[in-house]
Scaffold this motif. Structure first.
Motif, PDB file in Angstrom:
ATOM      1  N   PRO A 130       0.829  -1.208   0.000  1.00  0.00           N
ATOM      2  CA  PRO A 130       0.000   0.000   0.000  1.00  0.00           C
ATOM      3  C   PRO A 130       0.863   1.257   0.000  1.00  0.00           C
ATOM      4  CG  PRO A 130      -0.834  -1.590   1.584  1.00  0.00           C
ATOM      5  CD  PRO A 130       0.484  -2.133   1.093  1.00  0.00           C
ATOM      6  N   GLY A 131       0.534   2.171  -0.898  1.00  0.00           N
ATOM      7  CA  GLY A 131       1.277   3.422  -0.972  1.00  0.00           C
ATOM      8  C   GLY A 131       2.570   3.344  -1.743  1.00  0.00           C
ATOM      9  N   GLY A 132       2.923   2.122  -2.242  1.00  0.00           N
ATOM     10  CA  GLY A 132       4.175   1.966  -2.971  1.00  0.00           C
ATOM     11  C   GLY A 132       3.950   1.958  -4.458  1.00  0.00           C
ATOM     12  N   SER A 133       5.051   2.008  -5.210  1.00  0.00           N
ATOM     13  CA  SER A 133       4.974   1.912  -6.666  1.00  0.00           C
ATOM     14  C   SER A 133       5.149   0.472  -7.088  1.00  0.00           C
ATOM     15  CB  SER A 133       6.064   2.770  -7.307  1.00  0.00           C
ATOM     16  OG  SER A 133       7.339   2.257  -6.988  1.00  0.00           O
ATOM     17  N   ASP A 134       4.705   0.145  -8.289  1.00  0.00           N
ATOM     18  CA  ASP A 134       4.787  -1.236  -8.749  1.00  0.00           C
ATOM     19  C   ASP A 134       6.220  -1.741  -8.776  1.00  0.00           C
ATOM     20  OD1 ASP A 134       2.087  -1.296  -9.051  1.00  0.00           O
ATOM     21  OD2 ASP A 134       2.090  -0.842 -11.187  1.00  0.00           O
ATOM     22  N   SER A 135       7.126  -0.958  -9.359  1.00  0.00           N
ATOM     23  CA  SER A 135       8.497  -1.424  -9.508  1.00  0.00           C
ATOM     24  C   SER A 135       9.366  -1.085  -8.306  1.00  0.00           C
ATOM     25  CB  SER A 135       9.128  -0.824 -10.771  1.00  0.00           C
ATOM     26  OG  SER A 135       9.128   0.584 -10.699  1.00  0.00           O
ATOM     27  N   GLY A 136       9.078   0.036  -7.619  1.00  0.00           N
ATOM     28  CA  GLY A 136       9.920   0.462  -6.524  1.00  0.00           C
ATOM     29  C   GLY A 136       9.888  -0.480  -5.339  1.00  0.00           C
ATOM     30  N   GLY A 138       9.600  -3.750  -5.516  1.00  0.00           N
ATOM     31  CA  GLY A 138      10.225  -5.022  -5.826  1.00  0.00           C
ATOM     32  C   GLY A 138       9.266  -6.170  -5.597  1.00  0.00           C
ATOM     33  N   GLY A 139       9.790  -7.365  -5.694  1.00  0.00           N
ATOM     34  CA  GLY A 139       8.944  -8.557  -5.643  1.00  0.00           C
ATOM     35  C   GLY A 139       8.403  -8.852  -7.025  1.00  0.00           C
ATOM     36  N   ALA A 155      12.887  -7.979  -1.151  1.00  0.00           N
ATOM     37  CA  ALA A 155      11.493  -8.022  -1.615  1.00  0.00           C
ATOM     38  C   ALA A 155      10.926  -9.417  -1.790  1.00  0.00           C
ATOM     39  CB  ALA A 155      11.362  -7.258  -2.935  1.00  0.00           C
ATOM     40  N   ALA A 156      11.691 -10.471  -1.562  1.00  0.00           N
ATOM     41  CA  ALA A 156      11.126 -11.813  -1.691  1.00  0.00           C
ATOM     42  C   ALA A 156       9.954 -12.001  -0.742  1.00  0.00           C
ATOM     43  CB  ALA A 156      12.196 -12.876  -1.432  1.00  0.00           C
ATOM     44  N   HIS A 157      10.023 -11.402   0.441  1.00  0.00           N
ATOM     45  CA  HIS A 157       8.948 -11.590   1.412  1.00  0.00           C
ATOM     46  C   HIS A 157       7.701 -10.792   1.038  1.00  0.00           C
ATOM     47  CE1 HIS A 157      10.804  -7.902   3.050  1.00  0.00           C
ATOM     48  NE2 HIS A 157       9.682  -7.689   3.714  1.00  0.00           N
TER      49      HIS A 157
END
Length: 494
Positions: A130-136, A138-139, A155-157
């Motif tokens: 929530p509140g993050g960007s798609d690429s920023g 990660g995962g 970002a694996a988790h």
């Protein structure tokens, strides 16, 4: 503070009230809340069900581990989905969320040395936090026709519950179900494929231990291009189906690049297969996911990008299969061992195959090194990334700055000893983790003398030491300082 919390969680006396759920960590200097104490993971078995678009995937993650202390509760790193249920050894367990941790309380404590399995039924959300960007965040990253993974560094988790620190490598099995008109490829080797009406389940297994940040699953309208590398190594590239012919000349370069790297490291490629995953996605980076390196499509299709440059980037990610994937950093402060080595072989390949002199690149790096150290810390003690952008640890100080350390070491001990060191490093630590201290000790052993005094300023110093054999090399900051003191610069302090 995290280490103090470790003691209270792992050793609560019998009959005492359990501590309130809280995020833990193993105390990594750059990512203090990543990783979890009290157990060692042996294997992950992950089911993913993809139904298209950006809808959350239904998922089941099974974590096989062994307790290293008494565990009244245990933490898994997980932030990218909804948890529906948790079981430990087949029995339902209580759970709670605490920050980016999933805190699991089994029905009885785990004892030291005891194996156990945690089964988490959850969703895996490709929309990011929530509140993050798609690429920023990660995962999961969205491609033009599906999904792929980019889990480095932390970002694996956000994809699956795990012990998300490179020091705890494990084996992986993936079962991925998707519409039958899509192709699923994951790291490792294919184990089976089964159709269920309009859907297909694909199974892949990674045969060597892998850090969570190196996991890869690709879902999309892809062509799988197979080939053979040195010694009969199976090659497998994954490209957009419509671009198979256009990309074929680039894919054909991999066998020669593999042979070149095997010659430099003195041994065979360390894994069961290799290939490129060329994705129609905008990431701003390429990534050495184990056995299947992720590349942006535009690297190979943008006009006027020099051929030697693309080749050297391909070699950079290939070199990581030895330096970073097979030999994995013990802590994130040891990142220079990954990026410095990959940059070293990238630059060496550019010299030998592209006519780009290594010494020229290293002299340019030397000129900027003091600035890099001031901005991001020395190579073996990088500064944390800015808030919310942990990928910010990937700065020039660990790339060309790390390669500069290797160049200085080669100048100091000679090319022959340096080559022996590189070969011994990947052989001694294959399928394991290693630290900067391990590298310094091995370098000293190979050179026949203690190199700690030489390497410490290069690795940890605020200023770049003099380059052996090149007393004329100056940093840009040093040149500016010398210029300021020159009589030809009136008005400057002396």
């Amino acid at each position: 503070m995290a280490l103090a919390a470790v003691a209270s969680a792992a050793s609560a006396p019998s009959g005492a009230a359990p501590p309130a759920p809280e995020p833990l960590g193993i105390g990594d200097r750059l990512f203090p809340h990543l990783g979890n104490p009290g157990y060692d993971v042996a294997a992950y078995d992950i089911d993913l069900d993809y139904r298209g678009g950006d809808r959350p995937l239904d998922a089941v993650t099974r974590v096989d581990a062994r307790a290293t202390g008494v565990l009244h509760s245990l933490n898994l790193d997980f932030a990218g989905g909804t948890v529906r249920s948790v079981a430990v050894d087949g029995r339902r367990a209580a759970f709670a969320r605490a920050g980016e941790d999933l805190v699991v309380t089994p029905r009885r404590p785990m004892l030291p040395g005891e194996p156990f399995r945690v089964t988490v039924r959850h969703t895996s959300d490709p929309r990011g936090l929530p509140g993050g960007s798609d690429s920023g965040d990660g995962g999961w990253i969205r491609t033009l026709d599906g999904l792929a993974m980019a889990n480095q560094a932390d970002a694996a988790h956000r994809v699956f519950p795990c012990n998300d620190h490179p020091s705890d490598k494990a084996r992986f099995t993936f079962h991925v179900t998707a519409p039958r008109d899509l192709t699923v490829v994951a790291g490792g080797v294919p184990v089976g494929r089964e159709r269920h009406g309009a859907r297909t389940t694909w199974e892949y297994r990674v045969l060597h231990p892998m850090a969570t940040e190196l996991a890869q699953v690709s879902i999309g309208r892809s062509a799988v291009v197979r080939g053979t590398g040195p010694g009969g190594l199976p090659l497998r590239d994954v490209v957009p189906a419509a671009d198979r012919e256009r990309l074929a000349p680039w894919l054909a370069r991999t066998p020669d690049q593999l042979a070149w790297m095997e010659d430099k490291t003195g041994g065979p490629y360390p894994f069961e297969t290799y290939g490129l995953l060329i994705a129609r996605a905008t990431t701003g980076f390429e990534l050495e996911t184990q056995t299947l390196s992720l590349f942006e499509h535009r690297l190979f299709t943008t006009p006027k990008v020099p051929e030697w440059y693309v080749d050297s980037v391909m070699v950079h990610e290939l070199a990581h299969q030895w330096f970073g994937d097979s030999v994995t950093p013990r802590t994130w402060s040891d990142l220079w061992l990954n990026e410095g080595h990959a940059t070293w072989y990238e630059a060496l390949y550019a010299q030998e195959r592209g006519g780009r002199p290594l010494a020229r690149r290293m002299r340019a790096a030397y000129a900027h090194s003091d600035t890099w150290r001031a901005d991001g810390g020395p190579p073996a003690a990088p500064e944390p990334g800015p808030p919310g952008r942990h990928i910010g640890i990937f700065r020039p100080t660990v790339y060309d700055g790390g390669a500069l350390v290797l160049y200085a070491l080669r100048e100091e001990i000679g090319a022959a000893a340096f080559e022996r060191l590189e070969r011994a490093w990947v052989r001694r630590h294959r399928d394991s983790v290693a630290s900067t201290g391990d590298f310094v000790r091995l370098a000293s052993r190979v050179a026949g003398r203690d190199l700690a005094g030489f390497l410490h300023p290069w690795l940890y110093g605020r200023h770049t030491p003099p380059m052996p054999g090149h007393p004329e090399w100056r940093s840009a900051a040093r040149r500016a300082a010398l210029g300021a003191k020159s009589p030809g610069n009136p008005g400057k302090p002396g």
